[in-house]
Design an enzyme around this catalytic site. Sequence first.
Site, PDB file in Angstrom:
ATOM      1  CG  HIS A  82      -1.550   1.391   1.424  1.00  0.00           C
ATOM      2  ND1 HIS A  82      -2.360   1.940   0.698  1.00  0.00           N
ATOM      3  CD2 HIS A  82      -1.338   2.182   2.592  1.00  0.00           C
ATOM      4  CE1 HIS A  82      -2.733   3.176   1.441  1.00  0.00           C
ATOM      5  NE2 HIS A  82      -2.334   3.147   2.346  1.00  0.00           N
ATOM      6  CG  ASP A 111       6.087  19.605 -25.547  1.00  0.00           C
ATOM      7  OD1 ASP A 111       6.322  18.967 -24.326  1.00  0.00           O
ATOM      8  OD2 ASP A 111       5.682  18.884 -26.167  1.00  0.00           O
ATOM      9  CD1 TRP A 147       6.780   2.795   4.167  1.00  0.00           C
ATOM     10  CD2 TRP A 147       7.827   3.620   2.901  1.00  0.00           C
ATOM     11  NE1 TRP A 147       7.253   4.294   4.756  1.00  0.00           N
ATOM     12  CE2 TRP A 147       7.687   4.770   3.817  1.00  0.00           C
ATOM     13  CE3 TRP A 147       8.334   3.940   1.507  1.00  0.00           C
ATOM     14  CZ2 TRP A 147       8.339   6.153   3.525  1.00  0.00           C
ATOM     15  CZ3 TRP A 147       8.882   5.350   1.459  1.00  0.00           C
ATOM     16  CH2 TRP A 147       9.106   6.383   2.460  1.00  0.00           C
ATOM     17  CB  SER A 174      10.156   6.628 -13.758  1.00  0.00           C
ATOM     18  OG  SER A 174       9.089   7.397 -13.803  1.00  0.00           O
ATOM     19  CB  SER A 175      10.730  10.081  -9.808  1.00  0.00           C
ATOM     20  OG  SER A 175      11.501   9.112  -9.041  1.00  0.00           O
ATOM     21  CG  HIS A 258      12.483  14.547   6.413  1.00  0.00           C
ATOM     22  ND1 HIS A 258      11.567  13.966   7.290  1.00  0.00           N
ATOM     23  CD2 HIS A 258      12.090  15.700   6.145  1.00  0.00           C
ATOM     24  CE1 HIS A 258      10.618  14.951   7.335  1.00  0.00           C
ATOM     25  NE2 HIS A 258      11.059  16.007   6.872  1.00  0.00           N
ATOM     26  CD  GLU A 260       9.484  10.288  -1.924  1.00  0.00           C
ATOM     27  OE1 GLU A 260      10.426  10.511  -2.593  1.00  0.00           O
ATOM     28  OE2 GLU A 260       8.596   9.910  -2.551  1.00  0.00           O
ATOM     29  CE1 TYR A 262       8.494  19.343   4.479  1.00  0.00           C
ATOM     30  CE2 TYR A 262      10.216  17.732   4.959  1.00  0.00           C
ATOM     31  CZ  TYR A 262       9.425  18.702   5.467  1.00  0.00           C
ATOM     32  OH  TYR A 262       9.102  18.838   6.856  1.00  0.00           O
ATOM     33  CB  SER A 273       0.636  28.896  -3.824  1.00  0.00           C
ATOM     34  OG  SER A 273       1.168  28.248  -2.795  1.00  0.00           O
ATOM     35  CG  HIS A 307      12.938  13.758  12.311  1.00  0.00           C
ATOM     36  ND1 HIS A 307      12.561  15.103  11.617  1.00  0.00           N
ATOM     37  CD2 HIS A 307      12.046  13.039  11.385  1.00  0.00           C
ATOM     38  CE1 HIS A 307      11.947  15.139  10.514  1.00  0.00           C
ATOM     39  NE2 HIS A 307      11.637  13.784  10.456  1.00  0.00           N
ATOM     40  CG  HIS A 308      11.809   9.477   9.697  1.00  0.00           C
ATOM     41  ND1 HIS A 308      10.617   9.277   9.311  1.00  0.00           N
ATOM     42  CD2 HIS A 308      12.438  10.789   9.083  1.00  0.00           C
ATOM     43  CE1 HIS A 308      10.276  10.506   8.654  1.00  0.00           C
ATOM     44  NE2 HIS A 308      11.482  11.294   8.505  1.00  0.00           N
ATOM     45  CB  THR A 333       5.765  24.550   7.655  1.00  0.00           C
ATOM     46  OG1 THR A 333       6.880  23.848   7.202  1.00  0.00           O
ATOM     47  CG2 THR A 333       4.272  23.931   7.060  1.00  0.00           C
ATOM     48  CE  LYS A 336       6.065  26.774   1.270  1.00  0.00           C
ATOM     49  NZ  LYS A 336       5.330  27.406  -0.059  1.00  0.00           N
ATOM     50  NE  ARG A 455       4.357   2.558  11.047  1.00  0.00           N
ATOM     51  CZ  ARG A 455       5.045   3.288  10.262  1.00  0.00           C
ATOM     52  NH1 ARG A 455       6.080   3.899  11.033  1.00  0.00           N
ATOM     53  NH2 ARG A 455       4.908   3.117   9.170  1.00  0.00           N
TER      54      ARG A 455
END
Lengths: 530, 179
Positions: A82, A111, A147, A174-175, A258, A260, A262, A273, A307-308, A333, A336, A455
């Site tokens: 998932h 283009d 994951w 790809s990305s 991390h 990732e 953002y 925005s 921090h993870h 943040t 924003k 979890r």
Amino acid sequence: MSTATTHGHAHDHHDDHHGPAKGLMRWVTTTNHKDIGTLYLVFALVMLFVGGAMALIIRLELFQPGLQFVNPDFFNQMTTMHALIMVFGMIMPAFVGFANWMIPMMIGAPDMALPRLNNWSFWILPFASGILVSTLFMDGGGPAGGWTLYPPLVLQTGNAFPFAIFAVHLLGMSSIMGAINIIVTIMNMRAPGMTLLKMPLFVWTWLITAYLLIGAMPVLAGGVTMLLTDQFFGTSFFSAAGGGDPVLFQHIFWFFGHPEVYIIILPAFGIVSQIIPTFSRKPLFGYDSMVYATASIGFLSYIVWAHHMFTVGMPLAGMMFFMLSTMLIAIPTGVKVFNWLSTMWRGSLTFETPMLFAIGFLFLFTIGGFSGLMLAITPADFQYHDTYFVVAHFHYVLVPGALFGALGGAYYWLPKWTGHMYDETLGKVHFWMSAIFVNVTFFPQHFLGLAGMPRRIPDYATQFADWNMVSSIGAFGFGFAQLLFVYVVIKCVRGGKPATAEVWDNPEGLEWTVPSPAPYHTFDEAPVIK
Amino acid sequence: MADPRAPAARRLAVKLGASAVAMFGFGFLLVPIYDAVCRIAGIGGRTSDVAAVAVAGEIDADRTVVVEFVAIRNEQATWEFHPATVSMEVHPGQLYDTTFFARNLTTSRLVGQAIPRVAPGTAAKYFKKTECFCFTPQPFDGGEGRDMGLQFMVDPDLPQHIDRLTLTYTFFQSPAGAS
């Protein structure tokens, strides 16, 4: 893929250009940014339901304590797949789709800069995702170690292991290719007069996202390559027996992981925005500070990864550094959030569906931001770590955060893509169902986590039964509400009130100066920027 | 159509592609960086994997530190592995000897490798081993069992608040020497 063949081309629009080729090969060989954008978006929508179905299997099993529907190993495969599918197969392709469609139109380019690379970056995706999903049917099942792919657990995956790693490699490639294309387009293809600080904020957030992708994705590729060689070629990067260290993988993973986070949320910031000024009928408040805030979030995202993993055992100085640098992210943040609020302040607000999603984003993403601040407090994190509180936190920033951003963007630009207005009533129903059910699903998970429910477990103590049942009901409601979105999109593609070029009330941006639907080729002559 | 912007675009694309490749390399560079940081900062409970030189220094006879020994063989059923004594009271600065016993429970030749960790992690750099069976792979014939020696000293600079150290060995079947 039902909408792919009907989307956005069956309009007799005559100018000097050749139109799209006919038939299915058009979609395979296309180098047109609008076609590729459509492919990305349709693909992401399909994957939303694949990943969503897995989420519903998880919530079905957790509806009641005890094991009712699936065995624990399959449950673990579901939580792992998932996440992988939603992150790499759904939300990232969705935003790349938006980038493809909108960035050339927003900066007045004909283009993307590298159209053939663009075709490749898309067409790798279905194959990579196909490999990933196919692991579920292999001997030993799909990856089930979460994951985050932590060794040594992930090394116990059966035959699926190398396939899962290669799928991650391909999705990453790809990305990265997509990111290179986006940067080159923004740096080289802007219309004369479109200076960097005149670019729409969606373009800015994507520029920074693309740099994050180039910096972070290859590190993940390196990390999973080490997993692969540890398993098959006798290296010992993460194996203590050969002098390695499994904690090293956590550092490598989160050094990618991390940024990732953002990568996923910044494009949503950009979409919001664009939406909020349009429906507030005011220019975006504090444009420059928005740009600098985005850039500082991008920078900070590289120095907070540990921090993870506060609980792996770190010196006090390390914990202090990662706690404080994490909290520092709240400042840009916050800038924003206050800028969006100030944009709305005394504006002539109307609440069409895109604006509802943007406001829903603003409110609910901020809740996820605050629970993130709670998790950043190292001593408190020792209690929250690996509980449902973490699950609630990241789903608040990913679902009513990133996904609401994407849905809002889809409603905002659908009339530009299809030439028809979508059904506003159904759109609003879709928003309210999503907004209510997303909270029913994820808010109770805060309580579960604080009460100590871990979890990634298929069964739980009976004290957690009530809130789990509520959460499961919400999940099914949310899942079925998204079918309504598919209906609205198909209906909008097929017909509806013709959309004007501007679509909304005097919106800002070059994309609103071309007719709706946007012609196959736009801005062959660069527009004049005031 | 020859877009005048194309060469600049190609140059930038190549540069960005090169940065992606460089970042792939950086991922691997994190491995030695991580090792170096752990070693320099003394985190993760790592002890040196080369013998410390015994210095005849002052023995702090007034101070007593408890050193505990733990032997782990994970889920491997191929080894018997335990310390000769589970704990010792030592004075910082003085050399001590002890042994760990290992037996190969299979009938074939195996090579074992012990991996040490010290808890608390911040104390690891004060735990000096002048001789250790963990410095080299330990070959065992089928069924062979023997004591393996360890000579160590606790550095007198050990912070005062630490009065107890735990030395853990995990005994792995060496991936290199499985012959």
